[in-house]
Design an enzyme around this catalytic site. Structure first.
Site, PDB file in Angstrom:
ATOM      1  N   PRO A  98       0.677  -1.267  -0.063  1.00 14.29           N
ATOM      2  CA  PRO A  98      -0.005  -0.064   0.242  1.00 14.29           C
ATOM      3  C   PRO A  98       0.935   1.309   0.029  1.00 14.29           C
ATOM      4  CG  PRO A  98      -0.962  -1.472   1.580  1.00 14.29           C
ATOM      5  CD  PRO A  98       0.307  -2.065   1.126  1.00 14.29           C
ATOM      6  N   CYS A  99       0.602   2.119  -0.929  1.00 11.51           N
ATOM      7  CA  CYS A  99       1.491   3.380  -1.186  1.00 11.51           C
ATOM      8  C   CYS A  99       1.040   4.584  -0.496  1.00 11.51           C
ATOM      9  CB  CYS A  99       1.405   3.447  -2.757  1.00 11.51           C
ATOM     10  SG  CYS A  99      -0.093   3.939  -3.564  1.00 11.51           S
ATOM     11  N   THR A 100      -0.084   4.443   0.342  1.00 11.48           N
ATOM     12  CA  THR A 100      -0.393   5.751   1.113  1.00 11.48           C
ATOM     13  C   THR A 100       0.715   6.414   1.712  1.00 11.48           C
ATOM     14  OG1 THR A 100      -2.715   4.923   1.032  1.00 11.48           O
ATOM     15  CG2 THR A 100      -2.320   6.659   2.372  1.00 11.48           C
TER      16      THR A 100
END
Length: 390
Positions: free
Chosen positions: A95-97
């Protein structure tokens, strides 16, 4: 094991990189059903809806839903019918958040203190324990920013300690024919110690950073080209309504809220550079799209360049439809997404564009000796199970 080369997919989402894996024998920007010597044996994600989408498109893939921090590598291998050393590849995009622009304003994310940032360690753990021949990790380019240097250095060091030779590069999707100005960092490593060489770009055009065009290359693919031939079928929720509905409708193609400042021709409603670039952004049909977002706000573009009429006959901007977003992300038209529109938007907006992933996978498979430059499987490599651990 059968002759298919097994892949472990982590943080799979709806299967963007998985789609690239299973089509890597196809020529770039061509979807002709050539297939791939690779097959995703097992895929994981923490969202069941995303795995439902993946299963609808890849029914042969075993799926595990849950937090990767609670899934032992042995369970992954068992689900795929594998043992350490069997996987040809481990792939995934944590997940790149924590590393994205959309999350950058949150202090803990700027400092990589977000719990999701530690998922990079879980990726390294699975690579180390499953011992694939190679791996591909992709993420937003923000992972390479100085604010995340400690986390990125830890990732590279962990992959080296696991016995791999990682190389990385930020790639612009439009430079490989994708109709989107989307940048992703790829980290690729081989267990045999040889360095991976990234594929050369094939397309050129103006981006948000570069105004120099290489005329020896193919021009960027425009939105108009990419969306050609799609039926004009309205979707629920596509009309942009609310506080800024009229202003959004008045923005010309290729412009954003700045149109409504004292420097342009619209209403003088906003101060110069007082909002995010994507606020009221209208796509330019003659250029690639800007990055599609997974969770856009109600007035966050890019919106389609053509307006529509609402129920009262008023002109309004409209959001891209699912079929259009699939084209922009280079998913096959027949790719099926499950869930409600909000979930589908997130599934489409999160992954790497399929064709960008495909050029990286294809290059790696050529360098490993499984494909020739035409995408043909090399028979002498079919006995993957004979490879020895290094």
């Amino acid at each position: 094991m059968n002759h298919e080369l097994p892949v472990i997919s982590l943080f799979s989402g709806a299967g963007g990189l998985d789609c690239a894996i299973e089509s890597c024998a196809e020529p770039p920007l061509v979807q002709d059903g050539s297939g791939s010597p690779l097959r995703v044996a097992v895929a994981t994600d923490y969202e069941q809806t995303a795995l439902d989408t993946l299963s609808a498109n890849f029914p042969h893939t075993k799926t595990l839903c849950g937090d990767i921090q609670t899934i032992p590598t042995a369970e992954l291998l068992e689900a795929g019918g594998l043992k350490p050393g069997d996987p040809t590849l481990v792939i995934g995009g944590p997940p790149c958040t924590p590393f994205s622009k959309s999350g950058f304003w949150i202090e803990e994310k700027r400092n990589s203190a977000d719990p999701n940032a530690s998922l990079l360690d879980e990726y390294v753990r699975v690579v180390r324990e499953s011992k694939p021949e190679a791996f591909i990790l992709e993420n937003v380019q923000g992972l390479t920013y100085k604010t995340h240097q400690a986390q990125f250095d830890r990732l590279i060091a962990g992959l080296k300690d696991a016995g791999y030779n990682p190389t990385f590069r930020v790639l612009l999707a439009a430079e490989y024919g994708v109709p989107q100005l989307r940048r992703r960092v790829f980290v690729v490593g081989r267990r045999d110690g040889k360095a991976f060489h990234f594929p050369e770009t094939t397309h050129s055009g103006e981006s948000e950073r570069d105004r120099v065009i290489d005329h020896t290359k193919i021009p960027f693919t425009s939105l108009r080209e990419a969306l050609a031939g799609l039926p004009d079928v309205p979707e629920a929720g596509e009309v942009v309504e609310g506080t800024y509905a009229e202003l959004a409708a008045e923005v010309p193609p290729g412009q954003n809220y700045l149109w409504h400042t004292d420097r342009y021709g619209g209403r003088n409603e906003f101060k110069w550079r007082s909002r995010y670039w994507t606020f009221l952004l209208k796509a330019d049909p003659d250029r690639p799209s800007t990055t599609l977002q997974a969770q856009p706000g109600p007035w966050v573009g890019p919106f389609h360049w053509e307006n529509v009429k609402n129920a009262n006959g008023e002109e309004r901007a409209r959001r891209f439809r699912v079929a259009e977003m699939k084209r922009i992300m280079t998913f096959p038209d027949e790719f099926v997404f499950t869930g409600v529109k909000r979930e589908v938007q997130r599934q489409i907006g999160n992954p790497v564009p399929v064709e960008l992933g495909k050029v990286v996978v294809r290059a790696l498979m050529e360098q490993l000796g499984y494909l020739d430059s035409r995408g043909t499987t090399i028979p002498s490599q079919a006995g993957h199970e004979q490879l020895e651990l290094i």
